[in-house]
Design a protein around this motif. Structure first.
Motif, PDB file in Angstrom:
ATOM      1  N   LYS A 178      38.130   4.321  20.336  1.00  9.47           N
ATOM      2  CA  LYS A 178      38.492   5.459  21.187  1.00  9.47           C
ATOM      3  C   LYS A 178      38.503   5.010  22.649  1.00  9.47           C
ATOM      4  O   LYS A 178      37.532   4.420  23.125  1.00  9.47           O
ATOM      5  N   VAL A 179      39.602   5.288  23.315  1.00  8.61           N
ATOM      6  CA  VAL A 179      39.719   4.980  24.741  1.00  8.61           C
ATOM      7  C   VAL A 179      40.210   6.238  25.442  1.00  8.61           C
ATOM      8  O   VAL A 179      41.179   6.855  25.001  1.00  8.61           O
ATOM      9  N   VAL A 180      39.510   6.634  26.503  1.00  9.28           N
ATOM     10  CA  VAL A 180      40.007   7.725  27.341  1.00  9.28           C
ATOM     11  C   VAL A 180      40.057   7.221  28.781  1.00  9.28           C
ATOM     12  O   VAL A 180      39.025   6.830  29.341  1.00  9.28           O
ATOM     13  N   ILE A 181      41.245   7.176  29.331  1.00  9.28           N
ATOM     14  CA  ILE A 181      41.374   6.892  30.765  1.00  9.28           C
ATOM     15  C   ILE A 181      41.163   8.231  31.460  1.00  9.28           C
ATOM     16  O   ILE A 181      41.965   9.157  31.325  1.00  9.28           O
ATOM     17  N   THR A 182      40.015   8.328  32.149  1.00 11.06           N
ATOM     18  CA  THR A 182      39.515   9.651  32.547  1.00 11.06           C
ATOM     19  C   THR A 182      40.216  10.214  33.774  1.00 11.06           C
ATOM     20  O   THR A 182      40.122  11.406  34.036  1.00 11.06           O
ATOM     21  N   SER A 183      40.875   9.367  34.541  1.00 13.31           N
ATOM     22  CA  SER A 183      41.676   9.902  35.644  1.00 13.31           C
ATOM     23  C   SER A 183      42.722   8.889  36.053  1.00 13.31           C
ATOM     24  O   SER A 183      42.402   7.767  36.425  1.00 13.31           O
ATOM     25  N   LEU A 184      43.953   9.320  35.934  1.00 14.47           N
ATOM     26  CA  LEU A 184      45.106   8.503  36.315  1.00 14.47           C
ATOM     27  C   LEU A 184      45.826   9.244  37.423  1.00 14.47           C
ATOM     28  O   LEU A 184      46.066  10.448  37.300  1.00 14.47           O
ATOM     29  N   SER A 185      46.143   8.530  38.475  1.00 17.39           N
ATOM     30  CA  SER A 185      46.942   9.161  39.531  1.00 17.39           C
ATOM     31  C   SER A 185      48.382   8.713  39.368  1.00 17.39           C
ATOM     32  O   SER A 185      48.717   7.577  39.676  1.00 17.39           O
ATOM     33  N   ILE A 186      49.183   9.578  38.822  1.00 18.58           N
ATOM     34  CA  ILE A 186      50.618   9.305  38.729  1.00 18.58           C
ATOM     35  C   ILE A 186      51.335  10.557  39.232  1.00 18.58           C
ATOM     36  O   ILE A 186      51.054  11.662  38.764  1.00 18.58           O
ATOM     37  N   ASP A 187      52.214  10.382  40.199  1.00 10.41           N
ATOM     38  CA  ASP A 187      53.003  11.495  40.746  1.00 10.41           C
ATOM     39  C   ASP A 187      52.137  12.660  41.227  1.00 10.41           C
ATOM     40  O   ASP A 187      52.446  13.828  40.966  1.00 10.41           O
ATOM     41  N   ASN A 188      51.025  12.357  41.915  1.00 13.49           N
ATOM     42  CA  ASN A 188      50.196  13.409  42.508  1.00 13.49           C
ATOM     43  C   ASN A 188      49.494  14.357  41.540  1.00 13.49           C
ATOM     44  O   ASN A 188      48.935  15.365  41.952  1.00 13.49           O
ATOM     45  N   MET A 189      49.561  14.040  40.258  1.00  8.77           N
ATOM     46  CA  MET A 189      48.828  14.837  39.263  1.00  8.77           C
ATOM     47  C   MET A 189      47.615  14.030  38.829  1.00  8.77           C
ATOM     48  O   MET A 189      47.590  12.810  38.936  1.00  8.77           O
ATOM     49  N   LEU A 190      46.624  14.729  38.314  1.00  9.71           N
ATOM     50  CA  LEU A 190      45.500  14.041  37.709  1.00  9.71           C
ATOM     51  C   LEU A 190      45.684  14.120  36.191  1.00  9.71           C
ATOM     52  O   LEU A 190      45.716  15.211  35.629  1.00  9.71           O
ATOM     53  N   THR A 191      45.853  12.977  35.587  1.00 12.89           N
ATOM     54  CA  THR A 191      46.142  12.946  34.157  1.00 12.89           C
ATOM     55  C   THR A 191      45.054  12.198  33.417  1.00 12.89           C
ATOM     56  O   THR A 191      44.567  11.162  33.884  1.00 12.89           O
ATOM     57  N   GLY A 194      44.346   9.729  26.398  1.00 15.35           N
ATOM     58  CA  GLY A 194      43.435   9.350  25.321  1.00 15.35           C
ATOM     59  C   GLY A 194      44.170   8.616  24.229  1.00 15.35           C
ATOM     60  O   GLY A 194      45.379   8.814  24.030  1.00 15.35           O
ATOM     61  N   SER A 195      43.418   7.782  23.502  1.00 12.13           N
ATOM     62  CA  SER A 195      44.026   6.955  22.471  1.00 12.13           C
ATOM     63  C   SER A 195      42.982   6.679  21.399  1.00 12.13           C
ATOM     64  O   SER A 195      41.858   6.265  21.713  1.00 12.13           O
ATOM     65  N   HIS A 196      43.346   6.936  20.154  1.00 13.36           N
ATOM     66  CA  HIS A 196      42.375   6.824  19.064  1.00 13.36           C
ATOM     67  C   HIS A 196      42.985   6.093  17.875  1.00 13.36           C
ATOM     68  O   HIS A 196      44.009   6.533  17.339  1.00 13.36           O
ATOM     69  N   VAL A 197      42.364   5.000  17.495  1.00 10.28           N
ATOM     70  CA  VAL A 197      42.771   4.287  16.286  1.00 10.28           C
ATOM     71  C   VAL A 197      41.906   4.815  15.146  1.00 10.28           C
ATOM     72  O   VAL A 197      40.698   4.592  15.112  1.00 10.28           O
ATOM     73  N   PHE A 207      47.522  10.840  23.475  1.00 14.59           N
ATOM     74  CA  PHE A 207      47.808  12.153  24.075  1.00 14.59           C
ATOM     75  C   PHE A 207      47.506  12.108  25.568  1.00 14.59           C
ATOM     76  O   PHE A 207      46.877  11.163  26.046  1.00 14.59           O
ATOM     77  N   LYS A 208      47.954  13.127  26.261  1.00 13.88           N
ATOM     78  CA  LYS A 208      47.589  13.265  27.675  1.00 13.88           C
ATOM     79  C   LYS A 208      47.236  14.715  27.988  1.00 13.88           C
ATOM     80  O   LYS A 208      47.663  15.641  27.282  1.00 13.88           O
ATOM     81  N   ILE A 209      46.441  14.875  29.020  1.00 15.54           N
ATOM     82  CA  ILE A 209      46.090  16.206  29.515  1.00 15.54           C
ATOM     83  C   ILE A 209      46.259  16.153  31.037  1.00 15.54           C
ATOM     84  O   ILE A 209      45.721  15.250  31.684  1.00 15.54           O
ATOM     85  N   ALA A 210      47.015  17.080  31.578  1.00 16.26           N
ATOM     86  CA  ALA A 210      47.213  17.098  33.032  1.00 16.26           C
ATOM     87  C   ALA A 210      46.409  18.237  33.639  1.00 16.26           C
ATOM     88  O   ALA A 210      46.369  19.337  33.085  1.00 16.26           O
ATOM     89  N   ASP A 239      39.361  14.060  15.899  1.00 19.91           N
ATOM     90  CA  ASP A 239      40.282  14.746  16.819  1.00 19.91           C
ATOM     91  C   ASP A 239      39.894  14.478  18.265  1.00 19.91           C
ATOM     92  O   ASP A 239      39.355  15.353  18.943  1.00 19.91           O
ATOM     93  N   LEU A 240      40.215  13.268  18.712  1.00 22.07           N
ATOM     94  CA  LEU A 240      39.883  12.938  20.103  1.00 22.07           C
ATOM     95  C   LEU A 240      40.607  13.860  21.072  1.00 22.07           C
ATOM     96  O   LEU A 240      40.077  14.209  22.128  1.00 22.07           O
ATOM     97  N   ASP A 241      41.822  14.279  20.691  1.00 23.20           N
ATOM     98  CA  ASP A 241      42.568  15.182  21.583  1.00 23.20           C
ATOM     99  C   ASP A 241      41.827  16.511  21.755  1.00 23.20           C
ATOM    100  O   ASP A 241      41.694  17.038  22.857  1.00 23.20           O
ATOM    101  N   LYS A 242      41.281  17.033  20.669  1.00 16.05           N
ATOM    102  CA  LYS A 242      40.533  18.290  20.747  1.00 16.05           C
ATOM    103  C   LYS A 242      39.245  18.119  21.565  1.00 16.05           C
ATOM    104  O   LYS A 242      38.890  18.961  22.402  1.00 16.05           O
ATOM    105  N   ALA A 243      38.555  16.999  21.312  1.00 16.00           N
ATOM    106  CA  ALA A 243      37.324  16.714  22.067  1.00 16.00           C
ATOM    107  C   ALA A 243      37.628  16.637  23.567  1.00 16.00           C
ATOM    108  O   ALA A 243      36.885  17.171  24.395  1.00 16.00           O
TER     109      ALA A 243
END
Ligand code: ATP
Ligand code: PLP
Ligand code: MG
Ligand code: NA
Ligand code: MG
Length: 299
Positions: A178-191, A194-197, A207-210, A239-243
């Motif tokens: 399980k990998v979650v990049i907890t904050s990505l700055s792309i195009d002024n949004m905070l995204t 997550g990625s789960h094998v 998945f992503k959450i903005a 369900d990493l996306d749900k978590a």
């Protein structure tokens, strides 16, 4: 009520305010975990204040605590959680702790927030990078780097969502499922990405959450985020996306409560650090039962 799990949480302690263990322990307890905190530092307050006083635990002192627990047969943990670590020798000792805990529980889940820096700048000695990269990542079950840390760990520049997803795949190949990049700055949004094998050799579910970026700089949010991800992914292991939806929703509620408090305490344009301390105790309902307001988008 049966316990959700037992967490050994090795993080900072501040006398005042909510970072490190002060940001992680209460939320995990509210989610039903027994939490044993090891305070890797004891500081008066976080490092964003004008003055910081206090002491740092060294690797030998950490190991002594582990020996004490072992002597009393108390090393039965379901999870190890680590955050900010200030020295190579302390990080090397963490590796010994992981190994030791797995001799007691081979299924121990190690949730590692590889705290190194943010916005292109280190706030730890860069000597830690190869240790995280070559040794720690391979024993972690879940990794929660931010944008900068994901770049450091993979050696990739991340400028697009596709590059973030590719970085996650590199990290999976090194170890964590399980990998979650907890904050990505792309195009002024905070995204959040997550990625789960789900099982070895399968391609990851991603998945992503903005979330809207708030115009304040909070401290302790990374620590709170990783704790909430640990908590909710124990309840929803497949369900990493749900978590992540639940973790993000709680966190945004805490930030809203924090900002609402700030506006009541005065209107100076630059808030003082104490005005932005997370209003954790005032947010217990949002931590226990968050309203999922930020949907994950499958990629
Ligand atoms: P770490 O430094 O611990 O590896 P990080 O840099 O991702 O992680 P933060 O920048 O504190 O830690 O962000 C963690 C989470 O906190 C984000 O996913 C987001 O949900 C929330 N958050 C933090 N700052 C803001 C902000 N200014 N606006 C909106 N959300 C924020
Ligand atoms: N621990 C200590 C002692 C700190 O001073 C800080 C930030 O100043 C943190 C942890 C972490 O913060 P965050 O969760 O915002 O990455
Ligand atoms: Mg950040
Ligand atoms: Na993080
Ligand atoms: Mg951080």
């Amino acid at each position: 009520l049966s316990s959700a799990g037992r967490v050994l949480s090795i993080q900072s302690h501040t006398v005042h305010g909510y970072v490190g263990n002060k940001a992680a322990v209460l939320p995990l307890q509210l989610l039903g975990f027994d939490v044993d905190p090891v305070n890797s530092v004891q500081f008066s307050n976080h490092t964003g204040y004008a003055t910081v006083k206090g002491d740092v635990l060294d690797g030998e002192q950490l190991w002594a605590l582990i020996e004490g627990l072992q002597a009393n047969d108390l090393l039965h943990y379901t999870h190890l959680l680590t955050g900010y670590i200030g020295s190579v020798s302390f990080l090397e000792t963490i590796l010994r702790v992981v190994e030791k805990l797995r001799t007691v529980n081979p299924n121990l889940i190690y949730v590692c927030d590889p705290v190194m820096g943010d916005d292109g700048e280190f706030y730890v000695n860069p000597e830690l990078v190869p240790v995280y990269r070559e040794k720690v990542v391979s024993v972690a079950t879940m990794l929660t780097p931010n944008h900068f840390e994901a770049e450091q760990l993979t050696g990739r520049r991340i400028e697009t969502e596709a590059e973030a997803l590719a970085a996650c795949i590199d990290l999976h190949a090194a170890g964590p499922s399980k990998v979650v990049i907890t904050s990505l700055s792309i195009d002024n949004m905070l995204t959040i990405v997550g990625s789960h094998v789900q099982s070895r050799g399968k391609s990851p579910e991603q998945f992503k959450i903005a979330v809207p970026k708030l115009h304040s700089y909070f401290t302790g949010t990374g620590d709170l985020m990783t704790a909430l991800l640990l908590g909710w992914s124990h309840k929803f292991p497949d369900d990493l996306d749900k978590a992540a939806e639940l973790a993000v929703s709680s966190l945004q509620a805490v930030l809203n409560n924090t900002i609402a408090n700030r506006s009541k305490t005065g209107a100076s344009p630059e808030p003082k650090p104490e005005q932005l301390e997370l209003r954790l105790v005032q947010s217990v309902d949002d931590i226990r039962s968050p309203a999922a307001r930020f949907p994950a988008v499958k990629l």
